[in-house]
Design a protein around this motif. Sequence first.
Motif, PDB file in Angstrom:
ATOM      1  N   THR A   1      -8.257   1.457   0.816  1.00 55.56           N
ATOM      2  CA  THR A   1      -6.973   2.140   0.856  1.00 55.56           C
ATOM      3  C   THR A   1      -7.084   3.645   0.633  1.00 55.56           C
ATOM      4  OG1 THR A   1      -6.627   1.671  -1.485  1.00 55.56           O
ATOM      5  CG2 THR A   1      -5.716   0.081   0.099  1.00 55.56           C
ATOM      6  N   SER A   2      -8.308   4.157   0.589  1.00 58.21           N
ATOM      7  CA  SER A   2      -8.459   5.609   0.408  1.00 58.21           C
ATOM      8  C   SER A   2      -9.742   6.086   1.079  1.00 58.21           C
ATOM      9  CB  SER A   2      -8.504   5.975  -1.080  1.00 58.21           C
ATOM     10  OG  SER A   2      -9.732   5.573  -1.654  1.00 58.21           O
TER      11      SER A   2
ATOM     12  N   MET B   1       0.838  -1.187   0.000  1.00 57.81           N
ATOM     13  CA  MET B   1       0.000   0.000   0.000  1.00 57.81           C
ATOM     14  C   MET B   1       0.879   1.246   0.000  1.00 57.81           C
ATOM     15  SD  MET B   1      -2.878   1.070   2.732  1.00 57.81           S
ATOM     16  CE  MET B   1      -3.003   2.768   3.153  1.00 57.81           C
ATOM     17  N   ASN B   2       0.448   2.205  -0.723  1.00 53.70           N
ATOM     18  CA  ASN B   2       1.138   3.489  -0.791  1.00 53.70           C
ATOM     19  C   ASN B   2       1.094   4.157   0.585  1.00 53.70           C
ATOM     20  OD1 ASN B   2       1.714   6.208  -1.154  1.00 53.70           O
ATOM     21  ND2 ASN B   2       0.667   6.329  -3.111  1.00 53.70           N
TER      22      ASN B   2
ATOM     23  N   VAL C   1      -7.321  -1.407   5.629  1.00 49.77           N
ATOM     24  CA  VAL C   1      -6.420  -1.846   4.561  1.00 49.77           C
ATOM     25  C   VAL C   1      -6.543  -3.355   4.361  1.00 49.77           C
ATOM     26  CG1 VAL C   1      -3.986  -2.085   3.911  1.00 49.77           C
ATOM     27  CG2 VAL C   1      -4.837   0.090   4.820  1.00 49.77           C
TER      28      VAL C   1
ATOM     29  N   SER D   1      -1.466   6.821   1.064  1.00 49.40           N
ATOM     30  CA  SER D   1      -2.844   6.370   1.258  1.00 49.40           C
ATOM     31  C   SER D   1      -3.120   6.110   2.732  1.00 49.40           C
ATOM     32  CB  SER D   1      -3.107   5.089   0.461  1.00 49.40           C
ATOM     33  OG  SER D   1      -2.959   5.327  -0.911  1.00 49.40           O
ATOM     34  N   LYS D   2      -2.180   5.484   3.398  1.00 49.32           N
ATOM     35  CA  LYS D   2      -2.329   5.224   4.823  1.00 49.32           C
ATOM     36  C   LYS D   2      -2.447   6.535   5.589  1.00 49.32           C
ATOM     37  CE  LYS D   2      -0.315   2.573   8.569  1.00 49.32           C
ATOM     38  NZ  LYS D   2       0.747   1.687   8.992  1.00 49.32           N
TER      39      LYS D   2
END
Length: 93
Positions: free
Chosen positions: A29-30, A1-2, A24, A5-6
């Motif tokens: 994730t967004s 995951m980016n 997640v 995004s977290k």
Amino acid sequence: MNPASKEELLALKNLGPKSVAQLVDIGITSSDQLIELGTEEVFRRLYFRFCDEQRLSVNYLYALEGAIIGCDWRLIPMDRKQELKNLLKGLKS
């Protein structure tokens, strides 16, 4: 995951590292995904993924609702809180 995004999810009201990690885990994730799915659907997914491992409470539901609508969970109207309590009750039965 980016990592961005977290951070985006962590920036939402009422959500901390543990709840973000759970989101997640179920593929959210967004903040856009969270908002699009809505409180009820997100909580159903969380409940069916984690109900055997952890106790998911009505306060978690309130936190999700607050994150989605952008307010502290304590400011959610009482009628909406009752709807969320009914959702949890229905999932447990």
